[in-house]
Design an enzyme around this catalytic site. Structure first.
Site, PDB file in Angstrom:
ATOM      1  CG  HIS A  78      -1.943  -1.077   1.200  1.00  0.00           C
ATOM      2  ND1 HIS A  78      -2.338  -1.781   2.307  1.00  0.00           N
ATOM      3  CD2 HIS A  78      -2.654  -1.589   0.170  1.00  0.00           C
ATOM      4  CE1 HIS A  78      -3.263  -2.675   1.978  1.00  0.00           C
ATOM      5  NE2 HIS A  78      -3.471  -2.573   0.676  1.00  0.00           N
ATOM      6  CG  HIS A  79       4.790   1.638  -2.000  1.00  0.00           C
ATOM      7  ND1 HIS A  79       4.330   0.494  -2.624  1.00  0.00           N
ATOM      8  CD2 HIS A  79       5.530   2.291  -2.928  1.00  0.00           C
ATOM      9  CE1 HIS A  79       4.771   0.480  -3.864  1.00  0.00           C
ATOM     10  NE2 HIS A  79       5.495   1.549  -4.078  1.00  0.00           N
ATOM     11  CE  LYS A 120      -2.098 -11.285 -11.650  1.00  0.00           C
ATOM     12  NZ  LYS A 120      -1.295 -10.500 -12.606  1.00  0.00           N
ATOM     13  CB  SER A 377      -3.653  -1.014 -16.601  1.00  0.00           C
ATOM     14  OG  SER A 377      -4.255  -2.173 -17.112  1.00  0.00           O
TER      15      SER A 377
HETATM   16  P1  NAD Z   1      -4.628 -16.204 -21.583  1.00  0.00           P
HETATM   17  O1  NAD Z   1      -5.599 -16.931 -20.769  1.00  0.00           O
HETATM   18  O2  NAD Z   1      -5.113 -15.198 -22.568  1.00  0.00           O
HETATM   19  O3  NAD Z   1      -3.688 -17.206 -22.394  1.00  0.00           O
HETATM   20  C1  NAD Z   1      -2.915 -18.203 -21.823  1.00  0.00           C
HETATM   21  C2  NAD Z   1      -2.717 -19.289 -22.865  1.00  0.00           C
HETATM   22  O4  NAD Z   1      -1.785 -20.242 -22.357  1.00  0.00           O
HETATM   23  C3  NAD Z   1      -4.012 -20.048 -23.184  1.00  0.00           C
HETATM   24  O5  NAD Z   1      -4.206 -20.098 -24.593  1.00  0.00           O
HETATM   25  C4  NAD Z   1      -3.759 -21.436 -22.594  1.00  0.00           C
HETATM   26  O6  NAD Z   1      -4.410 -22.486 -23.301  1.00  0.00           O
HETATM   27  C5  NAD Z   1      -2.251 -21.546 -22.705  1.00  0.00           C
HETATM   28  N1  NAD Z   1      -1.669 -22.533 -21.797  1.00  0.00           N
HETATM   29  C6  NAD Z   1      -2.021 -22.825 -20.527  1.00  0.00           C
HETATM   30  N2  NAD Z   1      -1.228 -23.794 -20.035  1.00  0.00           N
HETATM   31  C7  NAD Z   1      -0.366 -24.116 -21.027  1.00  0.00           C
HETATM   32  C8  NAD Z   1       0.693 -25.048 -21.145  1.00  0.00           C
HETATM   33  N3  NAD Z   1       1.031 -25.842 -20.123  1.00  0.00           N
HETATM   34  N4  NAD Z   1       1.364 -25.133 -22.314  1.00  0.00           N
HETATM   35  C9  NAD Z   1       1.047 -24.334 -23.354  1.00  0.00           C
HETATM   36  N5  NAD Z   1       0.054 -23.420 -23.297  1.00  0.00           N
HETATM   37  C10 NAD Z   1      -0.637 -23.315 -22.155  1.00  0.00           C
HETATM   38  O7  NAD Z   1      -3.624 -15.536 -20.533  1.00  0.00           O
HETATM   39  P2  NAD Z   1      -2.704 -14.271 -20.749  1.00  0.00           P
HETATM   40  O8  NAD Z   1      -3.454 -13.073 -20.322  1.00  0.00           O
HETATM   41  O9  NAD Z   1      -2.078 -14.331 -22.085  1.00  0.00           O
HETATM   42  O10 NAD Z   1      -1.599 -14.529 -19.616  1.00  0.00           O
HETATM   43  C11 NAD Z   1      -0.488 -15.383 -19.833  1.00  0.00           C
HETATM   44  C12 NAD Z   1       0.591 -15.071 -18.812  1.00  0.00           C
HETATM   45  O11 NAD Z   1       0.951 -13.678 -18.922  1.00  0.00           O
HETATM   46  C13 NAD Z   1       0.183 -15.266 -17.350  1.00  0.00           C
HETATM   47  O12 NAD Z   1       1.323 -15.672 -16.634  1.00  0.00           O
HETATM   48  C14 NAD Z   1      -0.218 -13.869 -16.909  1.00  0.00           C
HETATM   49  O13 NAD Z   1      -0.121 -13.700 -15.515  1.00  0.00           O
HETATM   50  C15 NAD Z   1       0.807 -13.049 -17.654  1.00  0.00           C
HETATM   51  N6  NAD Z   1       0.429 -11.646 -17.848  1.00  0.00           N
HETATM   52  C16 NAD Z   1      -0.715 -11.295 -18.486  1.00  0.00           C
HETATM   53  C17 NAD Z   1      -1.026  -9.952 -18.671  1.00  0.00           C
HETATM   54  C18 NAD Z   1      -2.248  -9.496 -19.428  1.00  0.00           C
HETATM   55  O14 NAD Z   1      -2.357  -8.276 -19.710  1.00  0.00           O
HETATM   56  N7  NAD Z   1      -3.142 -10.373 -19.821  1.00  0.00           N
HETATM   57  C19 NAD Z   1      -0.169  -8.955 -18.161  1.00  0.00           C
HETATM   58  C20 NAD Z   1       1.016  -9.344 -17.524  1.00  0.00           C
HETATM   59  C21 NAD Z   1       1.301 -10.692 -17.378  1.00  0.00           C
END
Ligand code: NAD
Length: 485
Positions: A78-79, A120, A377
């Protein structure tokens, strides 16, 4: 079970405990903290998670039965307020995973100079099988639980999309929050990643993937970094393998291919993997998946039933963009990629991190590389608070100003620009142009700050430098707040 077997069992249990996502984040913090000049008391404060809310809530299933779900929201620091972080839908969401992700958000925000604390959220559901109706009921009920607990609000805590959620879910959050705060002028700033029609921002959907592209480019363009890896400068022609063709993986691969001229040689997904040394057209693979429900059997590509084997395949840049703990002590010795670009959060655990660094791999860490999402964002939140798009107040002026400059050049040179040149030169920047340029600048400036910290403190790798930089920044805020006089 004999004594030796029992001991081995206990050892492997303890090792598995030591290799959790939260433990890896904790180890990264401790290593970076040992290089910082921050006092132990402040380090203890900024390492710990301020608040975690875990709750059960009932949701009506499609068949009329009630299912009781588990939800989480962790506010790590909360900083700075509000806190900020995505909402994850996955069967594997846990208390510790949510805390680990919230912790990373604090460091991520500090690295890209976004004035938020880290947070989160998560709900234990399978995003692949949940119907739209069920998802909507889950989101609305989850949001009302956060409202009751004071864990959401434009100046309190602002969710965004993460694994398993997207702009539709963010729209439902905004609408639910607005219903409970009907006269709240800034109510829509309670969540980001919303559809444009609900006061979202151009460029948020692709922001994380575009940031991944900008972040990789920062390092790929540096001779002193890529030459020791045996690579030439630049992204063009580099062979890339991506794990996860979701929001982040798809957009990262798309920009690497379209803007960087990289060759996507492999894609690993849930249902299997595909590869083609001549390259896979990312838009066509995505269309094929939408049409058939799978990336497999893409024309001209080889199928891999065990998609994780693609993590170990020969390539220049490996981009894990799915989930945490994909590269562990087991497969790290076999990773062939020279650069591992962490688009997902925590895809490499601490043990694998040590192995990869000892094998002279370049790891571009998640806390920097996937910060594009939270950066845009932040722009969306600012837009919501100011109730006006960034381009609204600048495009007309820029266009007129450019027209005057062009006319002067034409008068001085005696040459007239043709219609196409005139349109290109005199166009004012759109919201998307402004967002993309600001994202590029944010990633570039963050990379330079990390590099400065790495050089000044003689740090061994980018992750330690990124954490160290973030720790110094967050602790400075605590000191300036007067909490530790
Ligand atoms: P998403 O749900 O849109 O896509 C994730 C994809 O990964 C899906 O298509 C899923 O089928 C696939 N997947 C899951 N397990 C798998 C495996 N074992 N092998 C291969 N593919 C697999 O999610 P996203 O928003 O793209 O997020 C992906 C990562 O990025 C997460 O770690 C998330 O925390 C991180 N992230 C997302 C955002 C964002 O803006 N969405 C921002 C920062 C970080």
């Amino acid at each position: 079970m004999n004594c030796v077997a029992a001991l081995a069992d206990l050892l492997s249990f303890l090792m598995s405990k030591k290799n959790t996502f939260l433990d890896s984040v904790s180890q990264y913090f401790d290593l970076a903290a040992s290089h910082s000049k921050v006092s132990p008391g402040i380090l203890t404060q900024i390492k710990s998670c301020n608040s975690v809310c875990e709750f059960k809530f009932p949701v009506l299933q499609d068949d009329g039965e009630i299912e009781v779900l588990t939800g989480f929201r962790a506010e790590h620091s909360h900083h700075r307020l509000p806190t900020k972080g995505g909402l994850r839908f996955s069967r594997h969401v846990t208390h510790d995973e949510t805390v680990a992700l919230a912790t990373l958000m604090t460091w991520k925000c500090a690295i890209v100079s976004v004035p938020f604390g880290g947070a989160k959220g998560g709900v234990c559901i399978n995003p692949k099988t949940a119907s739209p109706g069920f998802r909507e009921r889950v989101v609305r009920r989850y949001t009302s639980e956060l409202i009751k607990k004071n864990f959401i609000g434009p100046s309190i805590d602002v969710p965004a999309p993460d694994y398993g959620t997207g702009e539709q879910e963010m729209g439902w959050i905004a609408d639910t929050y607005k219903a409970f705060n009907s006269d709240g002028l800034n109510a829509y700033a309670c969540v980001t990643g919303k559809p444009l029609s609900l006061h979202g921002i151009e460029g948020r959907t692709e922001a994380t993937g575009l940031g991944v592209y900008f972040g990789i480019k920062e390092y790929a363009d540096r001779e002193d970094i890529v030459k020791p890896l045996g690579l030439s400068r630049g992204i063009a022609g580099k062979r890339v393998i991506v794990q996860g063709l979701g929001n982040v993986g798809f957009h990262a691969a798309k920009f690497l291919q379209e803007m960087g001229d990289a060759i996507i040689v492999g894609i690993a997904e849930f249902e299997g993997g595909i590869s083609n040394p001549d390259g896979l057209d990312i838009e066509e693979v995505s269309a094929h998946r939408r049409g058939t429900g799978s990336i497999l059997d893409f024309p001209g590509a080889k199928n891999h039933t065990n998609s994780s084997e693609l993590l170990e395949a020969d390539c220049d840049i490996l981009i894990p963009a799915a989930l945490e703990n994909q590269i562990t002590g087991k497969n790290a010795p076999d990773i062939q990629a020279k650069i591992i670009a962490e688009a997902a959060n925590g895809p490499i655990n601490a043990e694998a991190n040590r192995i990869l660094l000892s094998r002279d791999k370049l790891i571009i860490p998640d806390v920097f590389l996937n910060a594009g999402g939270v950066t845009v964002s932040y722009f969306e939140w600012l837009k919501n608070l100011s109730h006006v798009g960034f381009e609204r107040m600048t495009t007309g002026y820029e266009s007129q100003s450019n027209e005057r400059i062009l006319s002067t050049i034409e008068d001085m040179t005696g040459r007239k620009a043709d219609a196409e040149q005139r349109a290109l030169f005199t166009a004012g920047a759109s919201e998307q142009d402004i967002v993309r340029a600001a994202l590029d600048e944010s990633m570039s400036s963050a990379a330079h700050s990390i590099e400065k910290t790495r050089v000044d403190n003689k740090l061994p790798d980018l992750r330690t430098a990124a954490f160290c930089h973030a720790i110094e920044k967050v602790s400075k805020t605590y000191i300036d707040l007067g909490i530790f006089p």
